[in-house]
Each structure stands twice: as C-alpha cells, then as structure tokens.
Scaffold this active site. Structure first.
Site, PDB file in Angstrom:
ATOM      1  N   GLY A  18       9.186  38.974  35.008  1.00  0.00           N
ATOM      2  CA  GLY A  18      10.486  39.635  34.948  1.00  0.00           C
ATOM      3  C   GLY A  18      11.628  38.661  35.116  1.00  0.00           C
ATOM      4  N   ALA A  19      12.817  39.215  35.514  1.00  0.00           N
ATOM      5  CA  ALA A  19      14.064  38.428  35.540  1.00  0.00           C
ATOM      6  C   ALA A  19      14.207  37.724  34.189  1.00  0.00           C
ATOM      7  CB  ALA A  19      14.075  37.441  36.703  1.00  0.00           C
TER       8      ALA A  19
ATOM      9  N   HIS B 176      12.201  33.927  27.852  1.00  0.00           N
ATOM     10  CA  HIS B 176      11.187  34.985  27.708  1.00  0.00           C
ATOM     11  C   HIS B 176      11.366  35.721  26.377  1.00  0.00           C
ATOM     12  CE1 HIS B 176      11.685  34.975  32.246  1.00  0.00           C
ATOM     13  NE2 HIS B 176      10.379  34.785  32.123  1.00  0.00           N
TER      14      HIS B 176
ATOM     15  N   LYS C  78       7.695  25.523  29.153  1.00  0.00           N
ATOM     16  CA  LYS C  78       8.345  24.992  30.348  1.00  0.00           C
ATOM     17  C   LYS C  78       7.287  24.819  31.446  1.00  0.00           C
ATOM     18  CE  LYS C  78      11.017  27.234  33.261  1.00  0.00           C
ATOM     19  NZ  LYS C  78      10.436  26.876  34.579  1.00  0.00           N
ATOM     20  N   ASP C  79       6.389  25.802  31.541  1.00  0.00           N
ATOM     21  CA  ASP C  79       5.269  25.690  32.475  1.00  0.00           C
ATOM     22  C   ASP C  79       4.112  25.049  31.720  1.00  0.00           C
ATOM     23  OD1 ASP C  79       6.409  27.103  34.830  1.00  0.00           O
ATOM     24  OD2 ASP C  79       6.602  28.705  33.362  1.00  0.00           O
TER      25      ASP C  79
ATOM     26  N   LEU D  75      15.801  26.919  30.591  1.00  0.00           N
ATOM     27  CA  LEU D  75      15.993  28.275  31.126  1.00  0.00           C
ATOM     28  C   LEU D  75      14.876  28.594  32.114  1.00  0.00           C
ATOM     29  CD1 LEU D  75      17.102  30.426  28.056  1.00  0.00           C
ATOM     30  CD2 LEU D  75      18.485  29.139  29.661  1.00  0.00           C
TER      31      LEU D  75
ATOM     32  N   SER E 239      14.035  31.612  35.504  1.00  0.00           N
ATOM     33  CA  SER E 239      14.520  32.732  36.321  1.00  0.00           C
ATOM     34  C   SER E 239      15.116  32.216  37.626  1.00  0.00           C
ATOM     35  CB  SER E 239      13.366  33.687  36.625  1.00  0.00           C
ATOM     36  OG  SER E 239      12.809  34.129  35.417  1.00  0.00           O
TER      37      SER E 239
HETATM   38  O1  PAF Z   1       4.733  31.983  33.886  1.00  0.00           O
HETATM   39  C1  PAF Z   1       4.839  33.031  34.553  1.00  0.00           C
HETATM   40  O2  PAF Z   1       5.875  33.717  34.566  1.00  0.00           O
HETATM   41  C2  PAF Z   1       3.664  33.498  35.397  1.00  0.00           C
HETATM   42  O3  PAF Z   1       3.008  32.414  35.959  1.00  0.00           O
HETATM   43  C3  PAF Z   1       2.699  34.404  34.625  1.00  0.00           C
HETATM   44  C4  PAF Z   1       2.014  33.670  33.501  1.00  0.00           C
HETATM   45  C5  PAF Z   1       3.442  35.613  34.085  1.00  0.00           C
HETATM   46  C6  PAF Z   1       1.605  34.913  35.580  1.00  0.00           C
HETATM   47  O4  PAF Z   1       2.136  35.626  36.638  1.00  0.00           O
END
Ligand code: PAF
Length: 281
Positions: free
Chosen positions: A31-32, A37, A149-150, A184, A186
């Site tokens: 979320g956020a 996203h 980003k992750d 970007l 959250s």
């Molecule tokens: O990247 C994220 O926002 C979180 O780690 C995910 C993949 C939604 C799992 O909670």
C-alpha cells in the site's frame, strides 16, 4: 473493482476468472501506493486479462517494530488509484486473515538472501518469502510484478519460486524516479523538507560513479560513492555493494560478470532509503 478482505473470497473470485480461461496478473504491495506501484499495475493491466493487487503491510518482514508502526497506511487513496488504473480485484486482508496462526516456515533462500538487506535486516527476506508464497498460492497468477528498486528482493523471490515450484513469470519492472532522480518509495513521505532536498544526491552520486567506474576499480568506485554521500550532513551509507545482478554476490573486478549492479542503503536522518544502478547489463 472488487475489494476483497478474506482468502476464501479471493480464491472464489480468482477461480471464477480461471474457469473462463482468463490470464491473471498479481501485483503484491504494502500500500501507500505511488507512481512506482502504479507503473507495475499499468504494466499488469496491459499484459493480463485480470489484475489483482494485494495491499498488505506484512508484519513478518519488519525486523524493526518502529518501522512497522510508522509505515504509511493510505487505504482509501490506494483504492481510488487502483480503481482509476483499471484494477479488477484489490485484496486487503487483516493480519489475522493472513496469519491465523504463526507462520513458522523457514525458507532455504541461500546466498542471494545472505548479503546486503539479508545481512542488515535479519529475518526480512524470510518474511517476504512467507507472504509472497501465500499470495502466489491464493491467486496462482500467470504473471507477478515487482519493482527493481528492491533489486535483491526480486532475486530472493525467484529463489523462493524455484524452491516452492510455482509456475509463474516474475516480471521485474524498472525503478520510477522523481524528476530530481529520487527513487519513488512509500518511505519518502517521512523525509523532512530538508532531507527531501538532499535525498536526490543518492541517485546523483551513483550516476556520477558510472563515469568514474570506467577508469577505476570496483573498490575505488565503492569508496567514491560512500565518501561523497557520507560527506553530506544527515546522510549515512549503511552499505554500498557492487554485485553480480543475478547471484547478488560482490564482484571485485568489472570483468567478473556481464551484469553488474551497485546496491545502496542510506540513512537520511532516520529514514532508510534504498536504490541501485546498473554498471553493466
Ligand atoms: O516490496 C514490497 O512492497 C513487499 O516486500 C512485498 C513484495 C509486497 C511483500 O510484502
């Protein structure tokens, strides 16, 4: 758009679409929601018949209670954004719905999960594997979308998919940035105006390092980035590692791999920001 809060209803809704041979795309989020996203949702919209977005702040991936408490929650706005992007189902469960009892599964995530975020946030990736594996088994999507980003998270999820035998495509989507280069996130809303002004230096200095790297070693390039960022008041690099883009293991020479990425975590005040940049791809 249907807002679903229980696993039973989610499975029933998905089953209905599957009966009609619909291709399902899943976008897991906490979320956020922001434009980063939404770029995943838009891509999922283009590539699937049905788009499911999960919004769930997953407690098992937070190794810091304060971070979990202060993680932004903007349910109403998230729904508005998802509705206008043409999302079909938003799954917004409670913690009790996802974890009716403690999830004690420990995933053998191996070397990709041991370095960088894995080393600095013990248990984090196991928590990510727990929630993402649950979401995959509820929805059984054809495609699942994650932001680069992750960067390390994507490698860890690929490993979990291999371990669990899920048959789906992991779609890695490029980082979205503000006009000044800040990735970007959250967590950006937690930056003070002063911190927000200096935060773009992370991307700026990493970008400068691409030129520096052309005539310098990996080690000197790491020092270049770390020293420049640490020289800015309120900024402290937690780590900067230059790694193989698949295995996540550090490289010591630019010729060691055809895919080399620099991954950084920086504290800007007390806000932990992450970013990455490809030196070779
Ligand atoms: O990247 C994220 O926002 C979180 O780690 C995910 C993949 C939604 C799992 O909670």
């Amino acid at each position: 758009m249907e807002i679903i809060r229980t696993v039973l209803e989610l499975k029933a809704a998905v089953e209905n679409f599957k009966k009609n041979h619909k291709i399902i795309g899943l976008v897991p989020t906490m979320g956020a929601l922001h434009a980063g996203h939404m770029s995943l949702v838009n891509r999922a919209r283009k590539e699937n018949d049905v788009v499911v977005v999960s919004v769930f702040v997953n407690p098992t991936q937070f190794n810091n209670k304060e971070d979990l408490k202060t993680y932004p929650r903007t349910e109403e706005n998230d729904c508005k954004l998802l509705e206008s992007a043409g999302c079909d189902i938003v799954f917004m469960p409670s913690v009790e719905e996802i974890y009716p009892k403690e999830d004690t599964r420990v995933f053998d995530l191996g070397p990709v999960a041991e370095v960088m975020e894995g080393a600095h946030r013990p248990g984090h990736f196991n928590g990510v594997a727990q929630i993402v594996s649950k979401l995959f088994s509820f929805v059984e999507p054809t495609n699942a979308y994650f932001g680069e980003k992750d960067f390390q998270q994507i490698a860890v999820i690929r490993r979990m998919v291999e371990l669990e035998g899920f048959k789906l495509n992991i779609v890695a989507c490029p980082i979205k940035r503000e006009d000044d280069g800040l990735a970007l996130s959250s967590r950006n809303v937690r930056l003070t105006p002063e911190q927000r002004n200096i935060a773009p230096n992370i991307a700026k200095i990493m970008t400068e390092s691409l030129t520096f790297a052309k005539s310098n070693t990996v080690k000197d390039t790491i020092d270049f980035v770390v020293n420049k960022i640490n020289a800015i008041p309120q900024m402290k690099v937690e780590y900067y590692e230059i790694v193989d883009g698949i295995t996540m293991q550090s490289v010591s020479d630019w010729n060691e791999s055809a895919y080399i990425v620099g991954c950084i975590t920086v504290y800007c005040g007390d806000v932990r920001l992450i970013d990455n940049i490809a030196y070779k791809k």
